[in-house]
Design an enzyme around this catalytic site. Structure first.
Site, PDB file in Angstrom:
ATOM      1  N   CYS A  21       3.245   1.602   2.882  1.00  0.00           N
ATOM      2  CA  CYS A  21       4.444   0.767   2.753  1.00  0.00           C
ATOM      3  C   CYS A  21       5.479   1.467   1.886  1.00  0.00           C
ATOM      4  O   CYS A  21       6.658   1.510   2.210  1.00  0.00           O
ATOM      5  CB  CYS A  21       4.121  -0.571   2.086  1.00  0.00           C
ATOM      6  SG  CYS A  21       2.870  -1.527   2.897  1.00  0.00           S
ATOM      7  N   ASP A  30       9.263 -31.003  -4.276  1.00  0.00           N
ATOM      8  CA  ASP A  30       9.883 -29.736  -3.907  1.00  0.00           C
ATOM      9  C   ASP A  30      11.402 -29.807  -3.759  1.00  0.00           C
ATOM     10  O   ASP A  30      12.073 -28.808  -3.883  1.00  0.00           O
ATOM     11  CB  ASP A  30       9.293 -29.229  -2.599  1.00  0.00           C
ATOM     12  CG  ASP A  30       9.846 -29.987  -1.413  1.00  0.00           C
ATOM     13  OD1 ASP A  30       9.926 -31.222  -1.513  1.00  0.00           O
ATOM     14  OD2 ASP A  30      10.218 -29.353  -0.417  1.00  0.00           O
ATOM     15  N   ASP A  76       6.005 -36.305  -4.012  1.00  0.00           N
ATOM     16  CA  ASP A  76       7.138 -36.437  -3.103  1.00  0.00           C
ATOM     17  C   ASP A  76       6.558 -36.358  -1.691  1.00  0.00           C
ATOM     18  O   ASP A  76       5.459 -35.836  -1.505  1.00  0.00           O
ATOM     19  CB  ASP A  76       8.113 -35.284  -3.369  1.00  0.00           C
ATOM     20  CG  ASP A  76       9.137 -35.153  -2.276  1.00  0.00           C
ATOM     21  OD1 ASP A  76       9.734 -36.177  -1.924  1.00  0.00           O
ATOM     22  OD2 ASP A  76       9.336 -34.039  -1.779  1.00  0.00           O
ATOM     23  N   CYS A  89       0.838  -1.201   0.000  1.00  0.00           N
ATOM     24  CA  CYS A  89       0.000   0.000   0.000  1.00  0.00           C
ATOM     25  C   CYS A  89       0.869   1.245   0.000  1.00  0.00           C
ATOM     26  O   CYS A  89       2.093   1.155   0.067  1.00  0.00           O
ATOM     27  CB  CYS A  89      -0.922   0.009   1.214  1.00  0.00           C
ATOM     28  SG  CYS A  89      -0.009   0.147   2.753  1.00  0.00           S
ATOM     29  N   ASP A  94      14.106 -34.072  -6.147  1.00  0.00           N
ATOM     30  CA  ASP A  94      12.950 -34.294  -7.015  1.00  0.00           C
ATOM     31  C   ASP A  94      13.139 -33.654  -8.375  1.00  0.00           C
ATOM     32  O   ASP A  94      12.378 -33.919  -9.307  1.00  0.00           O
ATOM     33  CB  ASP A  94      11.690 -33.672  -6.398  1.00  0.00           C
ATOM     34  CG  ASP A  94      11.344 -34.307  -5.090  1.00  0.00           C
ATOM     35  OD1 ASP A  94      11.466 -35.529  -5.004  1.00  0.00           O
ATOM     36  OD2 ASP A  94      10.973 -33.580  -4.161  1.00  0.00           O
TER      37      ASP A  94
END
Lengths: 762, 53
Positions: free
Chosen positions: A53, A635, A450, A50, A639
């Site tokens: 920020c 992940d 996985d 925003c 893998d």
């Protein structure tokens, strides 16, 4: 301070233990020189959302010494900081204090997107030309005659030139590329149709003819470019969102020279034999052997083991594992290019086969479509010559056939559906790499998961909290807050806010646990054998996780039992996949016991434990050989080869960098329901694409006979083409309004919390 | 017919002006942060203090 600080702080809390702030050497390595001592660093700040920020960040960074300027880009959630001097200003720490977690970008990916800029410029030029030519054409259709009509045609011809040269260039280049390699794509009939239409219209204009197709050729380009730009924007957005996730591989390491000097070197320059200092919280950059120090290593990303491993001097460590508790000195045994990570990349590249062979629906259709269309136009030409002997008439009608069949609707039919589908997935926190991924996902018939980090979170959860004395739990939680060990993090979650006990000294013994003393007693939290030195049950306990206990003066006060927490909705996701006709299998590098437990609680019948990365790859290839279309969800680094060998792959945002890049889909939220959702949307998109192609073919079946008989005028062509395009777009939009799938009703709220999740996922 | 000789150039010129404006805005980076531009309007410039009346 700012509206988003509370959420951001929470995200930081959650992350504090696993991600360590990038060191200043690392920042310098990732920065880019702008010449004249000025350097620019790009940081990804996922929680910014925003005006407050923006202001907070820009003001705080601008105040730091040596910082020249800081500019927030809210769309990409990045901050570009320009700074001078040798010292790197502490901007990551400054952002951390404000409650914003920041991570570094790899320097090579911040190039401006040239393709997008070219596409938008082409759309603008084509739009301008199409609008003006259409205006002139309407005057001609409504009765302008003689010299006025010729004038209008000439003006149209002039306006069309830049549009064809600039906007059309994209299609001409692509068509030429395809032809040169002996292939056919949708751009070939487009390029042929557009350029022939222009040439004929020019001839007509010079000879004071009635009909010119300038409007048709330019508006065709305009429509197609819109589709292509939307497609590109969607893919680009997915790409930046994925790149914005924190980098999990080490960028460099502190090298200890023989003379005691310390140098921060990029990973690529580390050679075997060098001594590296690995602080707690850092990832091991290359394969090595521990020389000094004890610690716990989190191998979940590298091997799939869920329990942290205890290491001591002399043991070998793999690149990619996370050092949790104590500082280590390791001796590199392999350069980065020979390390575990590089090995995975090599396996991955070797595995890329099934996917490269896949041909997109649009390409398959156009391979048939273009020859048929061109043949029809040619036959029409011959037919009219045979019938009338009038060259000019035959040519005009043949070109009218080409224009009317120009695949405007067909060119939009596929990309527009995929853009809408990708948008739908994006709203649910799922990023799609490209359209072909959706086409491939729609056809899968088996899903392989996985375990660690995918079906489970790879983070232990305390399961016996209710049976522990609350007072002891509070003590343990306060102690645990001092460590970044996964077990400690799980216990620290039970801390009572404000209930801090006063400890005099807290020390962490890497590989063993935490020790603290207060006025009356010595507390220890850690391994049973170490913490409970006076207890009768010395040594390792009977619990699977080595037995973690809290002791007071050597007497056990509480026992803690952990299990690897399942990912949210894992069970629901598996069930939904089974309902959708996709059986699920689990492959893991973890022990058979751990796998069996998870498989049982999720209702998975088939699982293979203790697999090496090449084992997973082999399993996928075996399945593919039998004729299965495999979806791989995983992940870890281990893998990655499997992810790229599978027909289509999905990775969570917490996956290793290579894995995220190899996967076709990346989901940002914790919930595993993303997998069946992506499957569902892809299947719906697949059926809409087929409908759209059917619509385009029906349109052609109606329009082509009219064109062959010579009844098509520029007006009819304009109406027919626009109508078919609108029909196709309208059909694609039905995907947006399709009934929400389970969690989709919370889209609005979820979208807001995406930022936090982006941050949390690191 | 005579009106057309200047009306068409005028129309095209105005259209080209708009196109040129868009291309310029694109080149000068005004489309790079659309969300940010929408939010930045809420930020007050710091140094300017409102004079007391």
């Amino acid at each position: 301070m700012s509206c988003c600080a509370p959420g951001a702080e929470m995200a930081l809390d959650l992350n504090g233990a696993t991600s360590v702030l990038p060191s200043s050497q690392e920042i310098r390595l990732a920065s880019r020189s702008l010449g004249d001592d000025l350097r620019q660093t790009d940081l990804s700040v996922p929680t910014v959302h925003c005006a407050a920020c923006i202001q907070t960040i820009e003001a705080a960074l601008g105040k730091l010494d040596h910082v020249e300027s800081a500019r927030v880009n809210l769309s990409t959630k990045r901050v570009a900081v320009r700074w001078r001097g040798d010292e790197v200003p502490p901007f990551v720490a400054a952002l951390g204090r404000l409650g914003y977690e920041a991570h570094l970008f790899a320097p090579e990916i911040d190039d401006k997107d040239k393709t997008l800029a070219e596409l938008i410029r082409a759309v603008a030029v084509a739009g301008f030309a199409a609008g003006n030519i259409m205006l002139l054409s309407v005057s001609v259709w409504s009765g302008a005659e003689g010299a006025t009509r010729d004038l209008f045609h000439w003006v149209s011809a002039l306006i069309a030139i830049p549009a064809l040269a600039f906007a059309g260039g994209i299609f001409f280049r692509s068509a030429w590329n395809a032809l040169r390699h002996g292939r056919m794509n949708m751009d070939v009939p487009i390029a042929v149709g557009v350029s022939l239409a222009y040439a004929m219209s020019l001839y007509e204009t010079i000879n004071h003819g009635d009909h010119a197709y300038f409007d048709a050729s330019v508006s065709l380009l305009f429509f197609l470019l819109i589709g292509r730009t939307l497609d590109h924007v969607m893919r680009e957005r997915a790409r930046t969102a994925v790149k914005g996730l924190s980098q999990l591989a080490a960028r460099g390491a502190m090298v200890l020279r023989g003379d005691g000097a310390r140098d921060y070197l990029p990973v690529g320059e580390i050679e075997p034999g060098m001594r590296l200092l690995i602080a707690a919280g850092e990832r091991i950059p290359v394969d090595g052997k521990i020389i000094q120090g004890t610690s716990d290593l989190d191998c979940s990303l590298a091997s799939g083991e869920s329990t942290p491993k205890n290491v001591a001097p002399g043991e070998a460590v793999q690149a990619g594992v996370l050092n949790l508790t104590g500082p280590l000195t390791i001796e590199a045994t392999a350069a980065a290019k020979d390390s575990f990570l590089a090995e995975m990349v090599r396996l991955m590249e070797a595995a890329e086969g099934g996917r490269a062979q896949y041909r997109r629906i649009a390409d398959r259709v156009s391979a048939l479509y273009a020859p048929v269309v061109h043949l029809t136009a040619f036959v029409t030409f011959l037919g009219w010559i045979a019938a009338t002997g009038d060259w000019h008439r035959a040519m005009t009608i043949a070109i009218a056939v080409l224009i009317i069949t120009c695949p405007c609707a067909l060119g939009l039919a596929v990309p527009i559906v995929q853009v809408v589908a990708a948008r739908r997935l994006f709203e649910n926190g799922i990023m799609v790499k490209d359209g072909s991924a959706m086409e491939r996902l729609a056809s899968v018939d088996i899903a392989v998961f996985d375990k660690t980090g995918t079906l489970t979170l790879g983070q232990p959860r305390l399961v016996n909290a209710p049976s522990i004395d609350p007072a002891m739990l509070t003590v343990a939680a306060d102690l645990a807050a001092h460590s970044r060990h996964p077990f400690s993090k799980a216990i620290a979650g039970f801390a009572i806010p404000g209930g801090q006990l006063k400890f005099d000294a807290v020390t962490e013994h890497p590989g063993f646990g935490i020790e603290a003393t207060d006025a009356a007693s010595t507390w220890r939290l850690g391994r049973r054998g170490w913490a409970g030195w006076k207890a009768r049950t010395g040594g390792e306990g009977k619990h699977g996780y080595g037995g973690t206990v809290l002791t007071r003066n050597g007497m056990i006060a509480a026992c803690f039992v952990f299990e690897d927490a399942l990912r949210a909705d894992a069970r629901a996701a598996i069930d939904q996949l089974s309902d959708a006709g996709v059986p699920v299998e689990m492959l893991s590098g973890d022990t058979a016991v751990a796998c069996a437990e998870v498989a049982k609680s999720l209702g998975i019948d088939d699982f293979v434990p203790c697999l090496l990365p090449s084992g997973k790859l082999e399993r996928i290839e075996t399945l593919a050989k039998v004729g299965h279309k495999v979806l791989m969800v995983g992940d870890g680094l281990n893998d990655t080869p499997a992810l790229s060998a599978a027909h289509v792959s999905i990775a969570p945002a917490t996956a290793a960098d290579v894995g995220r890049n190899a996967a076709d889909f990346v989901f940002l939220r914790e919930s595993l329901v993303a997998v069946p959702l992506a499957l569902d949307v892809s299947r719906k998109a697949g059926s809409l694409i087929r409908q759209n192609i059917a619509i385009a073919i029906v349109y052609n079946a109606v329009a082509v006979p009219i064109a062959i008989l010579g009844h098509v005028t520029p007006l009819i062509a304009a109406i027919a083409m626009s109508a078919s395009s609108l029909l196709v777009i309208g059909n694609a939009l039905r995907l947006r309004t399709a009934e929400p799938i389970s969690q989709a009703k919370n889209v609005r709220r979820d979208r807001l919390s995406d930022f936090n999740e982006l941050a949390r996922s690191s | 017919m005579t009106t057309l000789t200047y009306l068409i150039p005028v129309a095209l010129f105005l259209g080209a002006l708009g196109l040129g404006g868009f291309l310029w805005a694109l080149k000068s980076g005004q489309y790079e942060d659309l969300d940010g531009a929408a939010e930045r309007i809420l930020i007050d410039p710091e140094e300017k203090k409102r004079p007391l009346i």
